[in-house]
Design an enzyme around this catalytic site. Sequence first.
Site, PDB file in Angstrom:
ATOM      1  N   SER A 183      46.073  46.208  29.125  1.00 41.08           N
ATOM      2  CA  SER A 183      46.625  46.444  30.455  1.00 41.08           C
ATOM      3  C   SER A 183      47.937  45.692  30.641  1.00 41.08           C
ATOM      4  CB  SER A 183      45.585  46.077  31.524  1.00 41.08           C
ATOM      5  OG  SER A 183      46.004  46.479  32.802  1.00 41.08           O
ATOM      6  N   ASP A 340      51.157  50.583  35.430  1.00 44.85           N
ATOM      7  CA  ASP A 340      50.862  49.498  34.510  1.00 44.85           C
ATOM      8  C   ASP A 340      50.863  50.068  33.094  1.00 44.85           C
ATOM      9  OD1 ASP A 340      48.405  50.810  34.311  1.00 44.85           O
ATOM     10  OD2 ASP A 340      47.251  48.962  34.297  1.00 44.85           O
ATOM     11  N   ASP A 342      48.749  50.931  30.706  1.00 46.76           N
ATOM     12  CA  ASP A 342      47.895  52.040  30.275  1.00 46.76           C
ATOM     13  C   ASP A 342      47.649  53.065  31.378  1.00 46.76           C
ATOM     14  OD1 ASP A 342      46.429  49.974  31.529  1.00 46.76           O
ATOM     15  OD2 ASP A 342      44.544  50.740  30.734  1.00 46.76           O
ATOM     16  N   ASP A 344      46.199  53.161  34.261  1.00 49.12           N
ATOM     17  CA  ASP A 344      45.026  53.288  35.125  1.00 49.12           C
ATOM     18  C   ASP A 344      45.280  52.649  36.482  1.00 49.12           C
ATOM     19  OD1 ASP A 344      44.957  50.641  34.354  1.00 49.12           O
ATOM     20  OD2 ASP A 344      42.907  50.666  33.604  1.00 49.12           O
TER      21      ASP A 344
END
Length: 548
Positions: A183, A340, A342, A344
Amino acid sequence: MATFTSTSPGTLEPCKHVVVRRCRPPPPPLPWIRSRRSHGLTARARVQPAATVVEAPVVGVSAAEDGDVVRRLQNGPDVRGVALEGETGRAVDLTPLAVEAIAASFGEWLREEVGARAGEEHRVSVGRDPRLSGPRLGAALFAGLARAGCSVFDMGLATTPACFMSTVLPRFSYDASIMMTASHLPYTRNGLKFFTKRGGLTSTDVEKICDAAARKYAAHKISGSDDQRATTPPVVMRVDLMSAYAQHLRDIITHHVAHPTHHDTPLTGFKVVVNAGNGCGGFFARDVLDKLGADTAGSLHLDPDGAFPNHMPNPEDPTAMSLTRDAVLARGADLGVVFDTDVDRSGVVDAAGAAINGDRLIALMSAIVLDEHPGTTVVTDARASEGLTRFIESRGGRHCLYRVGYRNVIDKGVQLNNDGVETHLMMETTGHGAVKENYFLDDGAYMVVKIIIEMVRMKLAGLEGGVGSLIMDLEEPVESELLRMNILGEPKYAKQRGVQAVEAFKEYIQEDKLSGWELDDCGDCSVGEGCLVDTNDHPIDVDAYMYR
C-alpha cells in the site's frame, strides 16, 4: 519459470523468452493517538505494536523462534514486511523463502477451504504494484503456489481491487487471487493481500496460513536443505486482466450516466487530473477517463516507479493532495483524483481546490449513496467526527461507528446486512471504502467512478458548484492531530503492551485527569463499551482496541 502470455484465460501463446482481530503480533505501521475538537473535545486512541523484527538468529535458535519470523509478518488480514535493505533498525524479514512458504500455505488452505476437484488444479491469479522487490518476491510466490498444486496466472502490474475482480469477471473467474503490495508504506516494504470469490480473507484466515507457513519456514531453516522448494520451474500464464477491468469501469460510467447525446463518451468537456503517485493508478487516466472523452492533461506521476520518487501514493499525504490541488487550479479542472499505490483507497479535490478525504470523503460518498438508498446505514471507523454523524443523520441515514481497520468496518457492514439492517456504505477515514453493490470491495477506483457519475449528472441537471457543494454543510473539527508512537520491548509482547497503554489512557480520561476530554460510545449500532464489545450472537474477528 516458464512464462506464457495470454489475452484471455482460454488462449495461451508462448513468450519469446523464459524468465527466471485476534491475531499474533505483526510488525505494523507506527501506532497513533488522535484527538479532535469540535463542540468540546473527544478522545480517540488506538495502539498497535511497532516492533523491530529480525531474521533468524545465527545460533541457538528454536523452531518456534524461526517460525515467529513469519508469524510476525501478519498485519491483520494482510502480510507485510521489510523486503529491501535501507531501513534503520529494521532487518529484511519478507524474504523469498518466507513468501514461498506463505504462498504454498495459501494454496493448501485454498484446497481445504474450497475443496479438491477431481483432475483440476485451483486457478490463482497474481498481481503486483511497481515496488522494486516485486519481481524477486513474485518468483517465490509463483513457486509456492505451484508447489501447492495451483495453476498460476500472472497479471503483472495490477491493482488490489482488480485482483479480486479477476475472481468474478466472466472471462477470468479464478478461484483466488493474491496482490503483492504494501500500500502506502515505503518502497523498502512489500506484502500480500489475499482474495477468494467471497472477498478478502479475514485475520483468522491469514493467521492460519501464517501458522502453516511458519512451520514450513522453520523446518527449512533447521534442515538447511532445499527439500521444500519447488524442484522444477513453475509454469506461469500471463493474462491481461487490467484491460478487462478498465472496460468494466467504463461500462459502469456509460450505463449510469446514460448521456443523451454522446453515450459512449459521457466525459466529453470535463477536465480531470489524476495523481497516481507512480503507483498502479495511471491506468485510470489512460484506460478509463481518456477513452470516455475526458481531458486528463495535467495529470501527475502516472508512470509506475517502485522508488516512488515524487511522494508516497496516499490520499492522506499532504504533498500528494497539495500537488493535486495546484494542478486542478492550474488546469481549471472539474475534479482531481489521488490514488494510493494499489488503488484500494482514493481521495479527490473539487473544482475549487478543496481536498476531499477523511471525513469529507465519507460525507461525499454518504450524500451520493443516501440519495440512491434513502435511510441506509453507513458504517465507519470510530475516528469519524461527531459532525459526520450529524451530516449522515441530517440526510436520513444512520451512522454506525465501529473499530479501526478496513476489514473490521467492511465486515461489520456485511454482518449488519445479514442481520436485516440495510447497509450500503462502509468507509474508513483513511480512504478505504466499500459499497454493497460492488461485492463489499474496498475499491478506490470504484469510489471515484461513483463520484464522477454524480459530477456528470449534476452538470446535466444544471446544478452549480460541482461535487464539493454536496458537503458544504459538513461540520468539521476545529483541530485534528495525528501522533505516532513506538512501543519498545520484545516484539512478541508489543501488542499486549499496546493494549495496556490504551487501557491506561482510558482510565486516565475516566478519572477526569485530562481536562475537557471524554470517552464517547458508539450510539445505537449493536456495539457498546466504547467500540470494544460486540453484542451480536456471533461477533466478528477484530484486531484493534479503540476508544472514541
